[in-house]
Design an enzyme around this catalytic site. Sequence first.
Site, PDB file in Angstrom:
ATOM      1  N   TYR A 181       0.786  -1.140  -0.093  1.00  0.00           N
ATOM      2  CA  TYR A 181       0.081  -0.054   0.083  1.00  0.00           C
ATOM      3  C   TYR A 181       0.786   1.098  -0.011  1.00  0.00           C
ATOM      4  O   TYR A 181       1.975   1.199   0.605  1.00  0.00           O
ATOM      5  CB  TYR A 181      -1.092   0.025   1.288  1.00  0.00           C
ATOM      6  N   TYR A 234      -0.045  -9.956   0.239  1.00  0.00           N
ATOM      7  CA  TYR A 234       0.940  -9.277   1.214  1.00  0.00           C
ATOM      8  C   TYR A 234       1.036  -9.854   2.641  1.00  0.00           C
ATOM      9  O   TYR A 234      -0.041 -10.586   2.990  1.00  0.00           O
ATOM     10  CB  TYR A 234       0.583  -7.815   1.248  1.00  0.00           C
ATOM     11  N   ARG A 283      -2.228 -12.490   2.966  1.00  0.00           N
ATOM     12  CA  ARG A 283      -3.454 -11.888   2.875  1.00  0.00           C
ATOM     13  C   ARG A 283      -3.660 -12.369   1.280  1.00  0.00           C
ATOM     14  O   ARG A 283      -2.896 -11.842   0.368  1.00  0.00           O
ATOM     15  CB  ARG A 283      -3.949 -10.545   2.918  1.00  0.00           C
ATOM     16  N   HIS A 340      -6.979  -8.601  -2.838  1.00  0.00           N
ATOM     17  CA  HIS A 340      -8.362  -8.132  -2.585  1.00  0.00           C
ATOM     18  C   HIS A 340      -8.415  -6.530  -2.655  1.00  0.00           C
ATOM     19  O   HIS A 340      -7.426  -6.115  -3.000  1.00  0.00           O
ATOM     20  CB  HIS A 340      -8.703  -8.515  -1.101  1.00  0.00           C
ATOM     21  N   HIS A 344     -10.528  -3.143  -1.311  1.00  0.00           N
ATOM     22  CA  HIS A 344     -11.327  -2.577  -0.493  1.00  0.00           C
ATOM     23  C   HIS A 344     -12.176  -1.735  -1.237  1.00  0.00           C
ATOM     24  O   HIS A 344     -12.018  -1.056  -2.071  1.00  0.00           O
ATOM     25  CB  HIS A 344     -10.680  -1.713   0.527  1.00  0.00           C
TER      26      HIS A 344
END
Length: 262
Positions: free
Chosen positions: A131, A170, A180, A183, A185
């Site tokens: 991110y 990640y 994870r 995906h 959000h």
Amino acid sequence: MPQETRIQDVLTQEVISGEIAAAQDAYIESVAGGAPVRHHPPRDYPPYRSSLLRHPVQPLLAVGDPEAVELAGPVFGVTDVTDLDRDLTRQHGVEPLGERITVSGRVLDRDGRPVRGQLVEIWQANAAGRYAHQRDQHPAPLDPGFTGVGRCLTDDQGGYSFTTVKPGAYPWRNHVNAWRPAHIHFSLFGAAFVQRLITQMYFPGDPLFADDPILQSVTDSAARARLVAAYDHELSVPEWSLGYRWDIVLDGPAATWTEEGR
């Protein structure tokens, strides 16, 4: 000298997977015994360790004058949201790295009616699984052509569409070697910012599904499947992007899970 960590004290994927399986078995048994289907996860789902520390434990407080809350909130209009906001690959003057994708769908109410003029926001990791945020410091590269944030308004049919890159998996620190699945959000604001709902969209066939305590906290298999997008070749743009379709249902028995469970 710090005490040596005992092997049995290390929180491994095997331990977490055992807890996930036990919770799943308990849920199936409860439904077979007459308990209602649970579309949303418990807020204190044990395999998701941090949920034990940060979920609400007191009853929610009723707001005496809901409209008064709106007076202090932010506002937006149609002119505030542009086509550039929905294309995360054109926001920085340089092409981002990764697999370009188109994600489209509809926002619907419980009766299948379109929710028009809905503000939809997304945020995600880049293709390397990082991110663009100061708290994400794991050793994957940042991408100067990608910050991973977009928004759009639904059209008269409740439709939305984003062009972005497929995010990478990640690591996170729920347990040793925790990863994870890829995906995106999603955030939906309803008629006002204080009505915000947040959820996550996943990609079909991800091998990390079974090991992820956040996804597996949705213990009902049908509800969990509704979080996974479908590859849609008709949405793929020739020589440009692969297409995924994902509809969001805001209420009713086919509702899409939201993080607050409402």
